[in-house]
Design a protein around this motif. Structure first.
Motif, PDB file in Angstrom:
ATOM      1  N   ILE A 239       0.832  -1.206   0.000  1.00 30.34           N
ATOM      2  CA  ILE A 239       0.000   0.000   0.000  1.00 30.34           C
ATOM      3  C   ILE A 239       0.865   1.255   0.000  1.00 30.34           C
ATOM      4  CG2 ILE A 239      -1.696   1.296   1.362  1.00 30.34           C
ATOM      5  CD1 ILE A 239      -2.759  -1.439   2.328  1.00 30.34           C
ATOM      6  N   GLU A 240       2.014   1.209   0.643  1.00 27.97           N
ATOM      7  CA  GLU A 240       2.925   2.360   0.611  1.00 27.97           C
ATOM      8  C   GLU A 240       3.396   2.642  -0.805  1.00 27.97           C
ATOM      9  OE1 GLU A 240       5.992   1.280   3.286  1.00 27.97           O
ATOM     10  OE2 GLU A 240       4.844   1.746   5.119  1.00 27.97           O
ATOM     11  N   LYS A 241       3.605   1.586  -1.591  1.00 31.03           N
ATOM     12  CA  LYS A 241       4.018   1.760  -2.983  1.00 31.03           C
ATOM     13  C   LYS A 241       2.837   2.075  -3.901  1.00 31.03           C
ATOM     14  CE  LYS A 241       5.998  -2.290  -3.030  1.00 31.03           C
ATOM     15  NZ  LYS A 241       6.723  -3.507  -3.497  1.00 31.03           N
ATOM     16  N   GLU A 242       1.659   1.535  -3.577  1.00 27.53           N
ATOM     17  CA  GLU A 242       0.469   1.724  -4.411  1.00 27.53           C
ATOM     18  C   GLU A 242      -0.693   2.166  -3.525  1.00 27.53           C
ATOM     19  OE1 GLU A 242      -0.343  -1.848  -6.577  1.00 27.53           O
ATOM     20  OE2 GLU A 242       1.725  -2.092  -7.274  1.00 27.53           O
ATOM     21  N   PRO A 243      -0.763   3.459  -3.205  1.00 22.69           N
ATOM     22  CA  PRO A 243      -1.812   3.935  -2.282  1.00 22.69           C
ATOM     23  C   PRO A 243      -3.230   3.678  -2.783  1.00 22.69           C
ATOM     24  CG  PRO A 243      -0.099   5.593  -2.601  1.00 22.69           C
ATOM     25  CD  PRO A 243       0.148   4.529  -3.619  1.00 22.69           C
ATOM     26  N   ASP A 244      -3.402   3.558  -4.095  1.00 21.39           N
ATOM     27  CA  ASP A 244      -4.738   3.353  -4.651  1.00 21.39           C
ATOM     28  C   ASP A 244      -5.094   1.879  -4.811  1.00 21.39           C
ATOM     29  OD1 ASP A 244      -5.074   6.079  -4.830  1.00 21.39           O
ATOM     30  OD2 ASP A 244      -4.344   6.199  -6.891  1.00 21.39           O
TER      31      ASP A 244
END
Length: 457
Positions: free
Chosen positions: A366-371
């Motif tokens: 999630i830190e790399k891909e917040p969406d």
């Protein structure tokens, strides 16, 4: 309290409803393999090309050259033009009597009227279905399926019946929107009306040409799905099997000089296999689902997404060895994204009961891909499994606040958040009311309101 087990998702599709108990193990159709030799089924599908049960079409056009043998010099090759289309005029397809009126209310409006007082607090929702002031793209992006269904109907009744391509395309739009509204009975009635008119075409050659050349394949799939909406799951599998058989035959019967047609029917057959596998998973027949999906890995180079999906079916069936093998293949695949690999590792860790490991992987993802809201949803499940209820709620609420338009249409997300609220009984009622208001602002039409876990009666 209702059942509180959470929905662990790997895509944004809506959760499947619980089917009735199935006592007979379904017969698994043969995988989509092109047989080496033609069979008597080819003659059968040609002879019965007008029967709707087989969803059949005509045989490929044949070209005959008529040469004058008395001439010394051979004539020029004939033009490879398509066979002349028969004249088909179906005014019944654009008759207003083919359609039923769409209700001007929905389950979400019912919940608002029951739980939100005074009325001024309720978000304004347009259930009139007016479409003239918006363009098609806006209606799709806002999930305005009621307006799109009415637009399709209004355009159909004013369309020239001779323009069958446009007419059939508008019919598919109408029926697809009705199904998105969950008006399954109305979808079934109108779809039956459509195919009654199509099956009345005479002569048989014209009917075969219509079903073979003009009828969208998606409408054939829609017609088959009527059995699912009627609760006949076994009959639905039988109808899908017949459709798969048709795809196999049409691919085999395609001329060698026309590889495009053969590839098209192969692709359609693969799509039908995926639908069959999805239905088998819904019926908890995971072994049958993997049996029909596994051969696809050996016919052509499967994508990493397909192998990941197959591995997740193995996880649900408890076959850890097979699941690990497919996940390992994806891990080495150059076309697999890092996000896909991380999600696979997290799912495998959850299946092994390593919830803390799964939480760490999903947090980094999630830190790399917040969406990546699928990862957010699954992180909340892994946190709950560790007893970290408050953190699980915070993760979901932050995602809802960041992108409400995306979250409120993801029914597993709403189901999980409602369940977590119930587990914190002190604030459950008010929290769920706030969630209802937020959903009403953004969801549009067609939401399965049971995911909110708020009774409507």
């Amino acid at each position: 309290m209702e059942k509180s087990n959470l929905s662990y998702s790997d895509n944004h599709h809506e959760p499947l409803s619980s089917p009735p108990d199935v006592y007979v193990e379904p017969e698994v159709p043969d995988p989509f393999l092109i047989d080496s030799d033609a069979s008597d089924e080819e003659q059968e599908i040609n002879a019965d090309s007008g029967k709707q049960e087989q969803l059949s079409t005509t045989t490929p056009p044949r070209s005959f050259s008529q040469q004058n043998l008395s001439r010394d010099i051979p004539p020029s090759p004939p033009d490879e033009s398509e066979e002349e289309a028969p004249e088909i005029y179906l005014p019944g397809l654009v008759s207003p009597t083919m359609f039923l009126p769409i209700p001007n209310t929905d389950p979400l409006t019912t919940l608002l009227n029951k739980y939100i007082h005074p009325p001024e607090r309720r978000p304004v929702r347009d259930v009139s279905g007016e479409w003239q002031k918006n363009n098609f793209h806006t209606l799709v992006m806002t999930n305005s399926w009621r307006a799109l269904a009415k637009m399709a109907r209004d355009r159909l009744v004013t369309t020239d019946p001779e323009d069958l391509v446009l007419v059939l395309g508008l019919w598919y739009l109408r029926l697809a929107c009705l199904s998105r509204l969950r008006l399954f009975n109305q979808t079934s009635v109108e779809c039956t009306n459509l195919f009654s008119v199509l099956n009345s075409v005479e002569p048989q050659e014209a009917r075969a040409w219509l079903f073979g050349r003009l009828l969208p394949f998606e409408l054939e799939v829609m017609y088959v799905r009527l059995r699912y909406w009627a609760g006949d799951h076994m009959g639905y599998l039988d109808a899908l099997n017949a459709l798969l058989r048709k795809c196999k035959l049409k691919s085999r019967m395609a001329p060698r000089s026309d590889p495009t047609t053969s590839a098209m029917w192969k692709e359609r057959g693969a799509r039908v296999i995926l639908i069959i596998a999805s239905q088998l998973c819904e019926m908890k027949e995971f072994g049958a689902a993997t049996k029909i999906l596994e051969p696809l890995c050996h016919q052509s180079e499967p994508t990493s997404a397909f192998r990941s999906a197959l591995a997740r079916v193995y996880l649900q069936s408890g076959y850890m060895e097979k699941a690990s093998a497919h996940f390992a293949f994806v891990e080495k695949s150059p076309d697999a994204s890092e996000g896909m690999k991380d999600m696979n590792q997290a799912l495998l860790a959850c299946a092994n009961g390593e919830w803390d490991v799964a939480s760490g992987i999903l947090t980094r993802l999630i830190e790399k891909e917040p969406d990546n809201f699928v990862a957010v949803n699954n992180l909340s499940v892994s946190l709950l499994s560790q007893g970290r209820l408050k953190e699980g709620i915070e993760v979901l609420e932050e995602a809802l606040k960041a992108s409400p338009a995306s979250i409120v249409v993801a029914e597993p997300f709403l189901f999980n958040l409602s369940t977590l609220y119930e587990l914190r009984s002190a604030t459950a009622t008010q929290k769920k009311l706030d969630l209802l208001l937020e959903v009403a602002k953004w969801s549009g039409d067609g939401l399965k309101t049971t995911c909110l876990k708020m009774p409507s009666n």
